[in-house]
Write a protein that holds these residues in place. Structure first.
Motif, mmCIF file in Angstrom:
data_model
loop_
_atom_site.group_PDB
_atom_site.id
_atom_site.type_symbol
_atom_site.label_atom_id
_atom_site.label_comp_id
_atom_site.label_asym_id
_atom_site.label_seq_id
_atom_site.Cartn_x
_atom_site.Cartn_y
_atom_site.Cartn_z
ATOM 1 N N HIS A 34 -1.895 95.443 17.896
ATOM 2 C CA HIS A 34 -2.305 96.818 17.924
ATOM 3 C C HIS A 34 -2.353 97.636 16.429
ATOM 4 O O HIS A 34 -1.478 98.579 16.441
ATOM 5 N N SER A 35 -2.995 97.111 15.396
ATOM 6 C CA SER A 35 -2.596 97.532 14.176
ATOM 7 C C SER A 35 -3.824 97.941 13.386
ATOM 8 O O SER A 35 -3.957 97.842 12.306
ATOM 9 N N SER A 36 -5.144 98.287 14.066
ATOM 10 C CA SER A 36 -6.171 98.827 13.273
ATOM 11 C C SER A 36 -6.571 99.966 13.560
ATOM 12 O O SER A 36 -5.789 100.838 14.504
ATOM 13 N N ASN A 37 -7.571 100.779 12.840
ATOM 14 C CA ASN A 37 -7.715 101.948 13.425
ATOM 15 C C ASN A 37 -8.625 102.280 14.542
ATOM 16 O O ASN A 37 -8.927 103.481 15.132
ATOM 17 N N GLN A 38 -9.050 101.027 15.207
ATOM 18 C CA GLN A 38 -9.797 101.152 16.291
ATOM 19 C C GLN A 38 -8.566 100.925 17.653
ATOM 20 O O GLN A 38 -8.970 101.276 18.786
#
Length: 139
Positions: A16-20
């Protein structure tokens, strides 16, 4: 807080390492801060660089207010499995090198050589000073 006692591995959190979809780990707790990214005063990049690792030091180093710390509660999703987080190693400077006997001997030999040079110069200077002081002027 609505973590329901869930425990995540660092590997799971790292996905879980995105801007979404952005999760971070602070003080052993996992937070889904995706909704907060746009509102973060430092911008979303600051948070995104703290994903996939224990972000406690990053969070504390900035000096967040107690209000900011309290805001974390609404983003709490569970705890981190501490066995999956690499242990932090603290930098311990190496001890200063011990002077060996040869180093001490070299140091004392250097002092002796300097004194052997300076003492005769001081005696010569003192003798010349006394001679010029006691010399009677010729008429």
């Amino acid at each position: 807080m609505s973590g329901d006692g869930r425990v995540f591995t660092l590997g799971e959190v790292s996905k879980h390492s995105s801007n979404q979809d952005c999760w971070i780990v602070i003080d052993g707790k996992v937070y889904d801060v995706t909704k907060f990214l746009d509102d973060h005063p430092g911008g979303d990049d600051v948070i995104l660089t703290s994903t996939g690792k224990d972000a406690t030091d990053d969070f504390e180093d900035v000096g967040h207010s107690s209000t900011a710390k309290a805001m974390l509660d609404e983003y709490y999703v569970g705890d981190i499995d501490s066995s999956t987080v690499p242990t932090k190693t603290k930098f311990v400077p190496p001890p200063p090198p011990k002077q060996t006997e040869s180093n001490q001997k070299q140091s004392s030999e250097l002092v002796i050589k300097i004194l052997q040079f300076l003492v005769p110069l001081l005696i010569l200077g003192l003798a010349l000073g006394i001679r010029s002081y006691t010399k009677t002027p010729s008429s």
